[in-house]
Scaffold this motif. Structure first.
Motif, mmCIF file in Angstrom:
data_model
loop_
_atom_site.group_PDB
_atom_site.id
_atom_site.type_symbol
_atom_site.label_atom_id
_atom_site.label_comp_id
_atom_site.label_asym_id
_atom_site.label_seq_id
_atom_site.Cartn_x
_atom_site.Cartn_y
_atom_site.Cartn_z
ATOM 1 N N LYS A 210 0.813 -1.215 0.000
ATOM 2 C CA LYS A 210 0.000 0.000 0.000
ATOM 3 C C LYS A 210 0.849 1.268 0.000
ATOM 4 O O LYS A 210 2.034 1.248 0.340
ATOM 5 C CB LYS A 210 -0.909 0.007 1.228
ATOM 6 C CG LYS A 210 -2.039 -1.011 1.134
ATOM 7 C CD LYS A 210 -3.085 -0.744 2.199
ATOM 8 C CE LYS A 210 -4.187 -1.762 2.103
ATOM 9 N NZ LYS A 210 -5.484 -1.213 1.826
ATOM 10 N N LEU B 241 -13.130 7.841 4.008
ATOM 11 C CA LEU B 241 -12.771 6.878 2.954
ATOM 12 C C LEU B 241 -12.769 5.428 3.449
ATOM 13 O O LEU B 241 -12.523 4.509 2.666
ATOM 14 C CB LEU B 241 -11.392 7.217 2.371
ATOM 15 C CG LEU B 241 -11.220 8.579 1.684
ATOM 16 C CD1 LEU B 241 -9.793 8.737 1.185
ATOM 17 C CD2 LEU B 241 -12.201 8.748 0.525
ATOM 18 N N LYS C 101 -6.907 14.657 0.950
ATOM 19 C CA LYS C 101 -8.096 14.363 0.140
ATOM 20 C C LYS C 101 -7.709 14.132 -1.325
ATOM 21 O O LYS C 101 -8.254 13.264 -2.003
ATOM 22 C CB LYS C 101 -9.063 15.549 0.267
ATOM 23 C CG LYS C 101 -10.512 15.210 -0.034
ATOM 24 C CD LYS C 101 -11.372 16.413 0.326
ATOM 25 C CE LYS C 101 -12.679 16.363 -0.429
ATOM 26 N NZ LYS C 101 -13.438 17.605 -0.267
ATOM 27 N N LYS C 102 -6.733 14.922 -1.797
ATOM 28 C CA LYS C 102 -6.265 14.795 -3.186
ATOM 29 C C LYS C 102 -5.440 13.517 -3.395
ATOM 30 O O LYS C 102 -5.488 12.892 -4.446
ATOM 31 C CB LYS C 102 -5.377 16.005 -3.548
ATOM 32 C CG LYS C 102 -6.132 17.133 -4.243
ATOM 33 C CD LYS C 102 -5.144 18.170 -4.755
ATOM 34 C CE LYS C 102 -5.162 19.405 -3.853
ATOM 35 N NZ LYS C 102 -4.130 20.388 -4.194
ATOM 36 N N LYS C 103 -4.663 13.152 -2.382
ATOM 37 C CA LYS C 103 -3.665 12.100 -2.567
ATOM 38 C C LYS C 103 -4.109 10.705 -2.131
ATOM 39 O O LYS C 103 -3.581 9.711 -2.602
ATOM 40 C CB LYS C 103 -2.392 12.469 -1.773
ATOM 41 C CG LYS C 103 -1.679 13.716 -2.306
ATOM 42 C CD LYS C 103 -0.575 14.174 -1.349
ATOM 43 C CE LYS C 103 0.032 15.493 -1.773
ATOM 44 N NZ LYS C 103 1.014 15.373 -2.845
ATOM 45 N N ALA C 104 -5.037 10.628 -1.170
ATOM 46 C CA ALA C 104 -5.396 9.318 -0.601
ATOM 47 C C ALA C 104 -6.448 8.600 -1.430
ATOM 48 O O ALA C 104 -7.318 9.225 -2.031
ATOM 49 C CB ALA C 104 -5.888 9.503 0.833
ATOM 50 N N ASP C 105 -6.348 7.266 -1.470
ATOM 51 C CA ASP C 105 -7.378 6.446 -2.120
ATOM 52 C C ASP C 105 -7.546 5.155 -1.311
ATOM 53 O O ASP C 105 -7.000 5.033 -0.208
ATOM 54 C CB ASP C 105 -7.008 6.158 -3.583
ATOM 55 C CG ASP C 105 -5.638 5.486 -3.714
ATOM 56 O OD1 ASP C 105 -5.245 4.745 -2.785
ATOM 57 O OD2 ASP C 105 -4.965 5.698 -4.745
ATOM 58 N N GLN C 106 -8.261 4.200 -1.869
ATOM 59 C CA GLN C 106 -8.547 2.957 -1.131
ATOM 60 C C GLN C 106 -7.293 2.114 -0.866
ATOM 61 O O GLN C 106 -7.317 1.196 -0.056
ATOM 62 C CB GLN C 106 -9.584 2.120 -1.901
ATOM 63 C CG GLN C 106 -10.971 2.740 -1.941
ATOM 64 C CD GLN C 106 -11.515 3.065 -0.539
ATOM 65 O OE1 GLN C 106 -11.493 2.212 0.346
ATOM 66 N NE2 GLN C 106 -11.979 4.281 -0.336
ATOM 67 N N ASN C 107 -6.206 2.432 -1.552
ATOM 68 C CA ASN C 107 -4.960 1.677 -1.388
ATOM 69 C C ASN C 107 -3.975 2.402 -0.459
ATOM 70 O O ASN C 107 -2.772 2.192 -0.528
ATOM 71 C CB ASN C 107 -4.314 1.441 -2.769
ATOM 72 C CG ASN C 107 -3.211 0.402 -2.689
ATOM 73 O OD1 ASN C 107 -3.354 -0.625 -2.022
ATOM 74 N ND2 ASN C 107 -2.085 0.670 -3.337
ATOM 75 N N THR C 108 -4.493 3.287 0.403
ATOM 76 C CA THR C 108 -3.647 4.151 1.225
ATOM 77 C C THR C 108 -3.769 3.824 2.712
ATOM 78 O O THR C 108 -4.853 3.526 3.200
ATOM 79 C CB THR C 108 -4.053 5.638 1.022
ATOM 80 O OG1 THR C 108 -3.923 5.968 -0.361
ATOM 81 C CG2 THR C 108 -3.177 6.586 1.837
#
Length: 364
Positions: free
Chosen positions: A3, A105, A78-85
């Motif tokens: 991750k 998230l 908010k810009k950088k994070a996703d479900q793989n973070t």
């Protein structure tokens, strides 16, 4: 593919050794690291093997800088994070935006409390202390993954909030010690770290009246530096006390290994200091430098396991001088066997095993 970890801290990142060690360990173990700090009090040039950035702060006071940083940090995350973070917040002053986004998230958050932020001396009795305590009370009991820097801190969070932090001490990497111990004349008594209140620096300066053939070197910078420089002049101790200024970590290490005795004589300036295990203790142990230590829980704990120095009876200059004399009389060479044992136990190589376990669990 492991991750992505977004590490954030209210810090200019340059001198924060704990964050650097954590990020490097994660990076070397296959995590994609992005580190976010800020440029409060400057943004010195640095190189890292992973991505990093500093949020620009235009605030004039620390109080407004905290608000500005938290607001801007939330939007960056908010810009950088996703479900793989995995989000990784360092200290309470970076926790809220991380917590809010992790919740939004539904992604993991690892909180690293380097100290007991709400109990630091600088905020005792102030309105800001109430705000930090409120944040702590609202968020910490809800956290799944938390780490902290000493066993006493972990116990405090356990009792106060029912948290169960993993203890990851801020130990340096193991140092292969092969050098010849220098025969210094005068002997070198060393303080390293921030020049803040409650560190016992002013008392150690006054102790120099009772020490002959010794020079006191102060490596670091901070809000009390001018006051302590004035104290040295007032006490006519200019020939016995040297201020070395703020040093890069590698330059500081070169100074540490040449000292005859180090010091960590923090005063009880609130629970954050009372239960701390200062970096300088572990840095001196790796450099095989015996120490004069405060009579506080974490230092008593180390002294009970390894004979790495002397504990002061109290903070009177006479008793500090007596402890320094005792260490010098015994001699650095005679502390070496115990310092070797302590350095094998208290090193980053042992701590990073626990760190990787926390992030593996967070990944799941």
């Amino acid at each position: 593919m492991k991750k992505k970890v977004i590490t954030s801290a209210f810090s200019n990142l340059y001198t924060d050794q704990r964050i650097e060690k954590v990020c490097r360990t994660l990076h070397e173990n296959g995590y994609q690291i992005e580190l976010i700090g800020n440029d409060w009090k400057g943004a010195e040039q640095m190189e890292r093997p992973y991505r990093f950035s500093r949020i620009h702060l235009s605030s004039a006071s620390l109080k407004t800088a905290y608000f500005e940083f938290n607001w801007k940090l939330y939007h960056q995350l908010k810009k950088k994070a996703d479900q793989n973070t995995i989000l990784h917040a360092n200290d309470l002053d970076a926790l809220l935006p991380n917590y809010l986004l992790a919740k939004k998230l539904n992604i993991p958050l690892v909180f690293d409390s380097h100290e007991i932020f709400s109990e630091m001396p600088a905020i005792q009795g102030k309105m800001s202390q109430k705000i930090w305590r409120y944040l702590e009370k609202e968020i910490i009991p809800k956290l799944t993954f938390m780490i902290t820097a000493s066993g006493s801190y972990a116990e405090w969070f356990r009792k106060k909030y029912g948290a169960d932090p993993v203890v990851i001490q801020n130990a340096p990497k193991k140092l292969d010690f092969t050098m010849e111990i220098p025969n210094n004349d005068p002997k070198v008594f060393l303080y390293q770290g921030a020049i803040n209140p409650f560190r016992g620096i002013d008392k150690a300066i006054l102790a120099m009246h009772h020490l002959d053939g010794v020079v006191f070197k102060i490596a670091g910078d901070g809000p009390r530096k001018k006051e302590y420089e004035d104290l040295v002049l007032k006490e006519k101790l200019q020939d016995k006390v040297q201020f070395l200024g703020k040093l890069k970590p590698e330059n500081l290490r070169n100074i540490t290994v040449t000292a005859d005795v180090g010091m960590s004589i923090e005063e009880n300036g609130g629970e954050s200091y009372l239960y701390s295990l200062p970096n300088k203790v572990l840095d001196c142990i790796q450099s095989r430098v015996p120490l004069v230590l405060a009579n506080l829980p974490e230092m008593q704990n180390i002294k009970s396991r390894f004979d790495v120095g002397e504990i002061i009876k109290d903070h009177t200059p006479e008793n500090i001088a007596a402890a320094v004399k005792k260490v010098l009389h015994k001699g650095r060479k005679n502390y070496l066997p115990e310092l070797d044992k302590a350095s094998d136990s208290l090193c980053w190589e042992n701590e990073e095993i626990k760190l990787l376990e926390v992030f593996e669990n967070a990944s799941k």
